[in-house]
Design a protein around this motif. Structure first.
Motif, PDB file in Angstrom:
ATOM      1  N   ASP A 196      67.216  33.999  48.091  1.00 18.38           N
ATOM      2  CA  ASP A 196      66.145  33.004  48.194  1.00 18.38           C
ATOM      3  C   ASP A 196      65.701  32.520  46.816  1.00 18.38           C
ATOM      4  N   GLU A 197      65.547  33.473  45.902  1.00 18.19           N
ATOM      5  CA  GLU A 197      65.131  33.124  44.542  1.00 18.19           C
ATOM      6  C   GLU A 197      66.220  32.317  43.846  1.00 18.19           C
ATOM      7  N   ALA A 198      67.478  32.666  44.077  1.00 19.21           N
ATOM      8  CA  ALA A 198      68.586  31.916  43.484  1.00 19.21           C
ATOM      9  C   ALA A 198      68.570  30.469  43.962  1.00 19.21           C
ATOM     10  N   GLY A 199      68.277  30.272  45.241  1.00 17.14           N
ATOM     11  CA  GLY A 199      68.192  28.916  45.767  1.00 17.14           C
ATOM     12  C   GLY A 199      67.075  28.122  45.119  1.00 17.14           C
ATOM     13  N   ARG A 200      65.917  28.756  44.956  1.00 23.37           N
ATOM     14  CA  ARG A 200      64.779  28.063  44.338  1.00 23.37           C
ATOM     15  C   ARG A 200      65.079  27.709  42.884  1.00 23.37           C
ATOM     16  N   ARG A 201      65.644  28.669  42.162  1.00 24.86           N
ATOM     17  CA  ARG A 201      65.949  28.420  40.746  1.00 24.86           C
ATOM     18  C   ARG A 201      67.006  27.330  40.591  1.00 24.86           C
ATOM     19  N   THR A 202      67.967  27.318  41.481  1.00 21.61           N
ATOM     20  CA  THR A 202      69.021  26.307  41.428  1.00 21.61           C
ATOM     21  C   THR A 202      68.444  24.915  41.610  1.00 21.61           C
ATOM     22  N   THR A 203      67.608  24.748  42.631  1.00 25.81           N
ATOM     23  CA  THR A 203      66.992  23.446  42.893  1.00 25.81           C
ATOM     24  C   THR A 203      66.146  22.989  41.712  1.00 25.81           C
ATOM     25  N   THR A 204      65.354  23.903  41.169  1.00 26.21           N
ATOM     26  CA  THR A 204      64.472  23.567  40.045  1.00 26.21           C
ATOM     27  C   THR A 204      65.277  23.178  38.815  1.00 26.21           C
ATOM     28  N   LEU A 244      68.427  22.076  38.504  1.00 24.37           N
ATOM     29  CA  LEU A 244      69.135  20.801  38.637  1.00 24.37           C
ATOM     30  C   LEU A 244      68.158  19.628  38.572  1.00 24.37           C
ATOM     31  N   ASP A 245      66.996  19.792  39.153  1.00 24.07           N
ATOM     32  CA  ASP A 245      65.986  18.739  39.099  1.00 24.07           C
ATOM     33  C   ASP A 245      65.529  18.492  37.662  1.00 24.07           C
ATOM     34  N   ARG A 246      65.359  19.568  36.888  1.00 28.53           N
ATOM     35  CA  ARG A 246      64.932  19.422  35.485  1.00 28.53           C
ATOM     36  C   ARG A 246      65.958  18.647  34.669  1.00 28.53           C
ATOM     37  N   LEU A 247      67.217  18.712  35.067  1.00 28.67           N
ATOM     38  CA  LEU A 247      68.278  17.997  34.353  1.00 28.67           C
ATOM     39  C   LEU A 247      68.597  16.650  34.988  1.00 28.67           C
ATOM     40  N   GLY A 248      67.769  16.229  35.953  1.00 27.59           N
ATOM     41  CA  GLY A 248      67.987  14.935  36.590  1.00 27.59           C
ATOM     42  C   GLY A 248      69.184  14.895  37.509  1.00 27.59           C
ATOM     43  N   LEU A 249      69.524  16.041  38.115  1.00 27.87           N
ATOM     44  CA  LEU A 249      70.727  16.137  38.938  1.00 27.87           C
ATOM     45  C   LEU A 249      70.426  16.449  40.407  1.00 27.87           C
ATOM     46  N   ALA A 250      69.209  16.210  40.849  1.00 29.17           N
ATOM     47  CA  ALA A 250      68.878  16.507  42.246  1.00 29.17           C
ATOM     48  C   ALA A 250      69.811  15.759  43.203  1.00 29.17           C
ATOM     49  N   GLY A 251      70.185  14.538  42.853  1.00 33.33           N
ATOM     50  CA  GLY A 251      71.043  13.737  43.718  1.00 33.33           C
ATOM     51  C   GLY A 251      72.503  14.139  43.687  1.00 33.33           C
ATOM     52  N   GLN A 252      72.876  14.971  42.714  1.00 32.40           N
ATOM     53  CA  GLN A 252      74.274  15.399  42.589  1.00 32.40           C
ATOM     54  C   GLN A 252      74.470  16.868  42.978  1.00 32.40           C
ATOM     55  N   ALA A 253      73.436  17.510  43.490  1.00 32.68           N
ATOM     56  CA  ALA A 253      73.511  18.946  43.766  1.00 32.68           C
ATOM     57  C   ALA A 253      74.673  19.323  44.662  1.00 32.68           C
TER      58      ALA A 253
END
Length: 217
Positions: free
Chosen positions: A110-118, A120-129
């Motif tokens: 669960d924590e890995a999922g949260r950290r991954t989303t955060t 990628l979002d910080r690097l402007g990659l939410a749309g490319q996840a």
């Protein structure tokens, strides 16, 4: 968090002539050190040595006051390397590349999922996840590798030429994120050939032909 990494007069080679000759450097919590110099000067070799991937033939690397033995020791001391070649799995998505690294490091799912989303979002990659790495541009791949490095929450972050493929806006974004890592207490070492990027760091070590020519503190 207190992981000062010190290279004390290290000489490093690959079986032939030394690539680094009696180079000293220090990664200090809360600060960003730029390692600069022309291609072939030894920037990558120094980062690999600080990461435990290479063993000096002379001199010593220490972390938190203890000799750095090898890569496994570096990982245990939470030293994270973002390599120049990204080292991403092309058949995995951007998110999977980040999440797999976290799971391998013992982070709960669960924590890995949260950290991954955060991250990628910080690097402007939410749309490319959910895009495969092989479908991403060179700059997007580079930012994915940076996201993975940030998500690992290392005490020491070694970043090797991580802005080389980026446009001006994303280069600025990454430099700001490296400074954020330092503000949270990490020791950051950033190898770069970009003098403007180096000038934004707290200190600079300039290498020429494997030797430290100039130091800005």
């Amino acid at each position: 968090m207190s992981r000062t990494v010190v290279a004390n007069r290290v000489t490093v080679g690959y079986g032939g002539e030394p690539v680094l000759r009696e180079v000293s450097a220090m990664a200090v919590p809360g600060r960003v050190l730029a390692v600069t110099g022309p291609s072939g000067a030894g920037k990558t070799t120094l980062l690999w040595t600080l990461a435990g991937l290479l063993r000096p033939v002379a001199g010593e690397v220490s972390v938190a006051g203890h000799p750095l033995r090898d890569l496994d020791h570096a990982v245990a001391e939470k030293i994270v390397l973002v390599p120049q070649d990204n080292a991403l799995a092309a058949i995995l998505t951007a998110a999977e590349n980040v999440r797999v690294a976290l799971l391998a490091g013992g982070v709960a799912a669960d924590e890995a999922g949260r950290r991954t989303t955060t991250a990628l979002d910080r690097l402007g990659l939410a749309g490319q996840a959910n895009q495969l790495v092989e479908e991403l541009s060179g700059g997007q791949q580079q930012r994915t590798a940076i996201a993975r490095g940030l998500a690992l929450h290392g005490d020491v972050l070694l970043a090797d030429e991580v802005t080389s493929e980026l446009d001006a806006a994303n280069r600025r974004r990454v430099l700001d994120l490296l400074q954020e890592e330092a503000r949270r207490g990490a020791a950051v070492v950033f190898a770069t050939h970009d003098p403007e990027a180096a000038a934004s760091c707290d200190a600079e070590l300039h290498l020429v032909d494997g030797r430290a020519e100039t130091v800005r503190r």
